[in-house]
Write a protein that holds these residues in place. Sequence first.
Motif, mmCIF file in Angstrom:
data_model
loop_
_atom_site.group_PDB
_atom_site.id
_atom_site.type_symbol
_atom_site.label_atom_id
_atom_site.label_comp_id
_atom_site.label_asym_id
_atom_site.label_seq_id
_atom_site.Cartn_x
_atom_site.Cartn_y
_atom_site.Cartn_z
ATOM 1 N N SER A 103 0.824 -1.203 0.000
ATOM 2 C CA SER A 103 0.000 0.000 0.000
ATOM 3 C C SER A 103 0.866 1.263 0.000
ATOM 4 N N LYS A 104 1.928 1.242 0.783
ATOM 5 C CA LYS A 104 2.846 2.389 0.811
ATOM 6 C C LYS A 104 3.506 2.566 -0.559
ATOM 7 N N TYR A 105 3.916 1.461 -1.168
ATOM 8 C CA TYR A 105 4.565 1.489 -2.479
ATOM 9 C C TYR A 105 3.663 2.106 -3.544
ATOM 10 N N VAL A 106 2.343 1.820 -3.474
ATOM 11 C CA VAL A 106 1.432 2.347 -4.487
ATOM 12 C C VAL A 106 0.853 3.712 -4.095
ATOM 13 N N GLY A 107 1.374 4.304 -3.027
ATOM 14 C CA GLY A 107 1.027 5.688 -2.714
ATOM 15 C C GLY A 107 -0.023 5.903 -1.653
ATOM 16 N N ASN A 108 -0.368 4.857 -0.900
ATOM 17 C CA ASN A 108 -1.359 5.009 0.173
ATOM 18 C C ASN A 108 -0.730 4.496 1.463
ATOM 19 N N ASP A 109 0.080 5.342 2.098
ATOM 20 C CA ASP A 109 0.826 4.962 3.293
ATOM 21 C C ASP A 109 -0.099 4.881 4.493
ATOM 22 N N LEU A 110 -0.386 3.657 4.921
ATOM 23 C CA LEU A 110 -1.256 3.434 6.078
ATOM 24 C C LEU A 110 -0.467 3.152 7.350
ATOM 25 N N SER A 111 0.851 3.027 7.246
ATOM 26 C CA SER A 111 1.644 2.638 8.407
ATOM 27 C C SER A 111 2.316 3.804 9.126
ATOM 28 N N THR A 112 2.485 4.924 8.470
ATOM 29 C CA THR A 112 3.154 6.064 9.083
ATOM 30 C C THR A 112 2.168 6.878 9.913
ATOM 31 N N PRO A 113 2.494 7.142 11.178
ATOM 32 C CA PRO A 113 1.603 7.977 12.007
ATOM 33 C C PRO A 113 1.406 9.364 11.399
ATOM 34 N N ARG A 114 0.185 9.860 11.505
ATOM 35 C CA ARG A 114 -0.149 11.217 11.055
ATOM 36 C C ARG A 114 -0.887 11.913 12.197
ATOM 37 N N PRO A 115 -0.138 12.430 13.193
ATOM 38 C CA PRO A 115 -0.766 13.021 14.378
ATOM 39 C C PRO A 115 -1.728 14.154 14.049
ATOM 40 N N GLU A 116 -1.473 14.870 12.954
ATOM 41 C CA GLU A 116 -2.359 15.983 12.583
ATOM 42 C C GLU A 116 -3.762 15.499 12.232
ATOM 43 N N PHE A 117 -3.890 14.201 11.933
ATOM 44 C CA PHE A 117 -5.193 13.600 11.645
ATOM 45 C C PHE A 117 -5.614 12.621 12.745
ATOM 46 N N ASN A 118 -4.898 12.662 13.866
ATOM 47 C CA ASN A 118 -5.164 11.747 14.983
ATOM 48 C C ASN A 118 -5.088 10.293 14.511
ATOM 49 N N PHE A 119 -4.072 10.008 13.678
ATOM 50 C CA PHE A 119 -3.889 8.685 13.097
ATOM 51 C C PHE A 119 -2.544 8.136 13.551
ATOM 52 N N ALA A 120 -2.572 7.033 14.292
ATOM 53 C CA ALA A 120 -1.344 6.449 14.854
ATOM 54 C C ALA A 120 -0.568 5.600 13.856
ATOM 55 N N GLY A 121 -1.156 5.315 12.705
ATOM 56 C CA GLY A 121 -0.530 4.412 11.739
ATOM 57 C C GLY A 121 -0.930 2.985 12.045
ATOM 58 N N LEU A 122 -1.079 2.181 11.019
ATOM 59 C CA LEU A 122 -1.512 0.795 11.187
ATOM 60 C C LEU A 122 -0.320 -0.138 11.271
ATOM 61 N N LYS A 123 -0.534 -1.265 11.936
ATOM 62 C CA LYS A 123 0.478 -2.306 12.029
ATOM 63 C C LYS A 123 -0.182 -3.647 11.715
#
Length: 124
Positions: A56-76
């Motif tokens: 998913s990260k390779y194709v441009g949809n990074d779900l693993s990196t935390p994004r605190p500005e969106f209250n998103f901890a990142g997925l594992k």
Amino acid sequence: MTQMDQSINVYGAPLISCSTDPLTGFFRDGFCNTCDQDQGSHTVCAVMTDEFLAFSKYVGNDLSTPRPEFNFAGLKAGDQWCLCAGRFLQAADEGCAPLVNLNATHMRALEIVPLAVLEAHSAA
């Protein structure tokens, strides 16, 4: 005003929760509920794997990196998430689709992903 579609899974039964930790869903209600405004069709309840997260990260949809500005901890790996049906189908075509919880996958996923493909990746 946004009108939520009926909460029905791919088998025509009531939709069950996908995840509240992390909190998922287009409506951030823990369910893969959807509506006409959900252009990504966040309808497939997927169990994340390291392989899928890397894809998913390779194709441009990074779900693993935390994004605190969106209250998103990142997925594992092991997290369940309401995934875009198109992204799931793309991963299935590439041989790296995650497992899915069909009881928590919304019936509108079937507009994009054939039931047989979803069943081939069923977690249950």
